[in-house]
Design a protein around this motif. Sequence first.
Motif, short mmCIF file in Angstrom:
data_model
loop_
_atom_site.label_atom_id
_atom_site.label_comp_id
_atom_site.label_asym_id
_atom_site.label_seq_id
_atom_site.Cartn_x
_atom_site.Cartn_y
_atom_site.Cartn_z
N VAL A 192 3.09 -4.05 -37.32
CA VAL A 192 2.93 -4.84 -36.10
C VAL A 192 3.05 -6.32 -36.44
O VAL A 192 2.21 -6.88 -37.15
N SER A 193 4.12 -6.93 -35.93
CA SER A 193 4.31 -8.37 -36.18
C SER A 193 3.60 -9.19 -35.13
O SER A 193 3.39 -10.38 -35.31
N GLY A 195 5.04 -9.56 -32.25
CA GLY A 195 6.12 -9.88 -31.31
C GLY A 195 6.10 -8.90 -30.14
O GLY A 195 5.17 -8.09 -30.02
N ASP A 197 8.16 -6.35 -29.43
CA ASP A 197 8.62 -4.97 -29.61
C ASP A 197 7.66 -4.06 -30.37
O ASP A 197 7.48 -2.90 -30.01
N SER A 198 7.05 -4.60 -31.45
CA SER A 198 6.27 -3.67 -32.29
C SER A 198 5.00 -3.16 -31.61
O SER A 198 4.67 -1.98 -31.78
N PRO A 199 4.26 -3.96 -30.81
CA PRO A 199 3.11 -3.35 -30.12
C PRO A 199 3.54 -2.25 -29.14
O PRO A 199 2.85 -1.24 -29.00
N VAL A 215 -0.56 -2.55 -39.47
CA VAL A 215 -0.40 -3.38 -40.66
C VAL A 215 0.40 -4.63 -40.27
O VAL A 215 1.47 -4.52 -39.65
N TYR A 216 -0.14 -5.79 -40.63
CA TYR A 216 0.56 -7.06 -40.40
C TYR A 216 0.90 -7.65 -41.75
O TYR A 216 0.05 -7.66 -42.66
N VAL A 217 2.13 -8.11 -41.90
CA VAL A 217 2.53 -8.74 -43.15
C VAL A 217 2.50 -10.25 -42.96
O VAL A 217 3.26 -10.81 -42.15
N ARG A 230 -1.67 -13.86 -33.24
CA ARG A 230 -0.88 -13.15 -32.24
C ARG A 230 -0.89 -11.65 -32.54
O ARG A 230 -1.06 -10.82 -31.65
N ARG A 274 12.38 -6.77 -45.16
CA ARG A 274 12.07 -5.53 -44.42
C ARG A 274 11.77 -4.38 -45.38
O ARG A 274 10.89 -3.57 -45.16
N GLY A 296 9.11 -1.70 -34.51
CA GLY A 296 9.57 -2.04 -33.16
C GLY A 296 11.08 -2.18 -33.05
O GLY A 296 11.58 -2.63 -32.02
N GLU A 297 11.82 -1.84 -34.09
CA GLU A 297 13.25 -2.12 -34.11
C GLU A 297 14.04 -1.41 -33.00
O GLU A 297 13.72 -0.29 -32.63
N LYS A 302 18.82 -7.35 -33.41
CA LYS A 302 18.88 -8.50 -34.33
C LYS A 302 19.82 -8.15 -35.46
O LYS A 302 20.11 -6.98 -35.69
N GLN A 305 18.91 -5.42 -37.62
CA GLN A 305 18.75 -4.11 -36.96
C GLN A 305 20.09 -3.51 -36.54
O GLN A 305 20.14 -2.69 -35.62
N LYS A 330 16.24 -4.73 -24.43
CA LYS A 330 15.13 -5.68 -24.58
C LYS A 330 14.37 -5.87 -23.26
O LYS A 330 13.14 -5.95 -23.25
N1 LIG Z 1 5.15 -9.98 -40.14
C1 LIG Z 1 5.29 -8.69 -39.86
N2 LIG Z 1 4.26 -7.83 -40.04
C2 LIG Z 1 4.37 -6.51 -39.78
N3 LIG Z 1 5.51 -5.95 -39.33
C3 LIG Z 1 6.57 -6.76 -39.13
C4 LIG Z 1 6.52 -8.16 -39.38
N4 LIG Z 1 7.72 -8.68 -39.07
C5 LIG Z 1 8.49 -7.65 -38.66
N5 LIG Z 1 7.81 -6.49 -38.69
C6 LIG Z 1 8.29 -5.14 -38.33
O1 LIG Z 1 9.71 -5.13 -38.39
C7 LIG Z 1 10.26 -4.94 -37.10
C8 LIG Z 1 11.50 -5.77 -36.90
O2 LIG Z 1 11.23 -7.12 -37.17
P1 LIG Z 1 11.58 -8.31 -36.15
O3 LIG Z 1 12.04 -9.44 -36.97
O4 LIG Z 1 12.44 -7.83 -35.06
O5 LIG Z 1 10.13 -8.62 -35.60
P2 LIG Z 1 9.70 -9.65 -34.48
O6 LIG Z 1 10.81 -9.98 -33.58
O7 LIG Z 1 8.94 -10.75 -35.17
O8 LIG Z 1 8.61 -8.77 -33.69
P3 LIG Z 1 8.84 -7.55 -32.73
O9 LIG Z 1 9.86 -6.64 -33.32
O10 LIG Z 1 7.49 -6.95 -32.66
O11 LIG Z 1 9.30 -8.12 -31.41
C9 LIG Z 1 9.13 -5.29 -36.13
O12 LIG Z 1 9.29 -4.64 -34.90
C10 LIG Z 1 7.92 -4.82 -36.89
O13 LIG Z 1 7.75 -3.42 -36.75
#
Ligand SMILES: Nc1ncnc2c1ncn2[C@@H]1O[C@H](COP(=O)(O)OP(=O)(O)OP(=O)(O)O)[C@@H](O)[C@H]1O
Length: 395
Positions: A192-193, A195, A197-199, A215-217, A230, A274, A296-297, A302, A305, A330
């Motif tokens: 979960v970033s 953003g 998509d991932s939630p 998990v957040y990185v 966030r 990634r 959330g891809e 992107k 992706q 989207k």
């Molecule tokens: N900092 C992060 N922590 C955890 N997971 C991440 C992170 N950045 C990306 N991801 C994972 O990789 C996927 C693709 O990354 P992407 O760059 O599209 O993320 P984002 O646009 O920041 O967020 P989201 O996909 O949630 O809209 C995300 O959907 C998420 O599952």
Amino acid sequence: MHPPDADSVLVRHGELGVKSDQVRRKMEDQLADNIRAMLDARALSGDIEQRRNRLFVHTDQPEGVTAAAADTFGVTSASAVTTVDSTLSAIKDALAVTAREQYDGGAFAVSARRAGPAEAHPFSSTDIESDGGTAVWEVIEELGGEPAVDLDNPDFELFVECRADEAYVFCEKRAGPGGLPLGTQRPVVALVSGGIDSPVAAWKLMKRGTPVLPVYVDLGDYGGSDHRARAVSTVETLASYAPGHDLSLSVIDAGDVVTDLSQNLGSLRMLVLRRFMLAGAEAIAHECDAVGIVTGEAIGQKSSQTSANIAVTDAATTLPVYRPNLTVDKSEITNHARTIGTFDDSTIDTGCNRVAPSHPETNASLEAVRAAEPDDLFERAKVCAQDRAVIPIES
Ligand SMILES: Nc1ncnc2c1ncn2[C@@H]1O[C@H](COP(=O)(O)OP(=O)(O)OP(=O)(O)O)[C@@H](O)[C@H]1O
């Protein structure tokens, strides 16, 4: 909206009915536990009674309990009902009382279903609809209105479910999320970033009964405290759908790795990052007995992706990677985020630095990425995963 003397909430579930008896019972028990936890989380009271293919919550807080049930995974719909004897006169009385309280203009309809042996009732569902309709008609006249019936598109609808021993009268079927009760599948790790998509992706797995370990990185200087905040906020919203389930957020500190990749890699940087994330998620999954990873891809959304690049990132783990947004536009994902309540937090401006290169590779090969990435990438991911911090999340 509910009958004035509603005494229970009728909770319907969908797919559980087609399972074998043994599986159905287990799932119904889990659903009852989850609804109980949802009521506790919202300081609501009610006694849950499980019956075959449905569940009742006997309560004097019908409005709140209906809303709580309709937010519980596995529930297709919930209705606050008034329970009466299964006689035509009792049903008519309850319809009249409900119409008197709730009718506020327009055409109406009465829809009835009768179940149980034919000899249990000396009337049919059509009798309920016509006699009940007459009772409602008279109430509207008494109220000074001009009654009109529209069976196809009523402004005001009353429902009756008549069973062998009792009948239920109600005026709303509030839609639930559907799916399966949370906890009826093995867990997966959710990346979960924070953003948009991932939630949404994590929520979709939860809807199918799958607990998630978020998990957040942490990207260090490239992310920042707002970026992490966030992610925490969106996970808190996810947790509100899952009382009784632990959604504590694991935080992998990847600041040094991101700095390293940003300084030493060009167009492949995001793909390598990634792969680092998936390797970290895999390490946590193994430790916590989780059986997959959800991201959330969405295909082509992107540069990281594209179909070619997803193949490269996928190769970083032997666990299945679930991408429930894969084929979703989207705009649709965004609408979903608004519906489940994660959108506002996801769009907080974090002012973070972007890791993405200006000319990212969109058609990477696994060989090229392997050759470019640090040899110890996965080892570093494992160590960072082991050293993770855990943020408790209230549900
Ligand atoms: N900092 C992060 N922590 C955890 N997971 C991440 C992170 N950045 C990306 N991801 C994972 O990789 C996927 C693709 O990354 P992407 O760059 O599209 O993320 P984002 O646009 O920041 O967020 P989201 O996909 O949630 O809209 C995300 O959907 C998420 O599952």
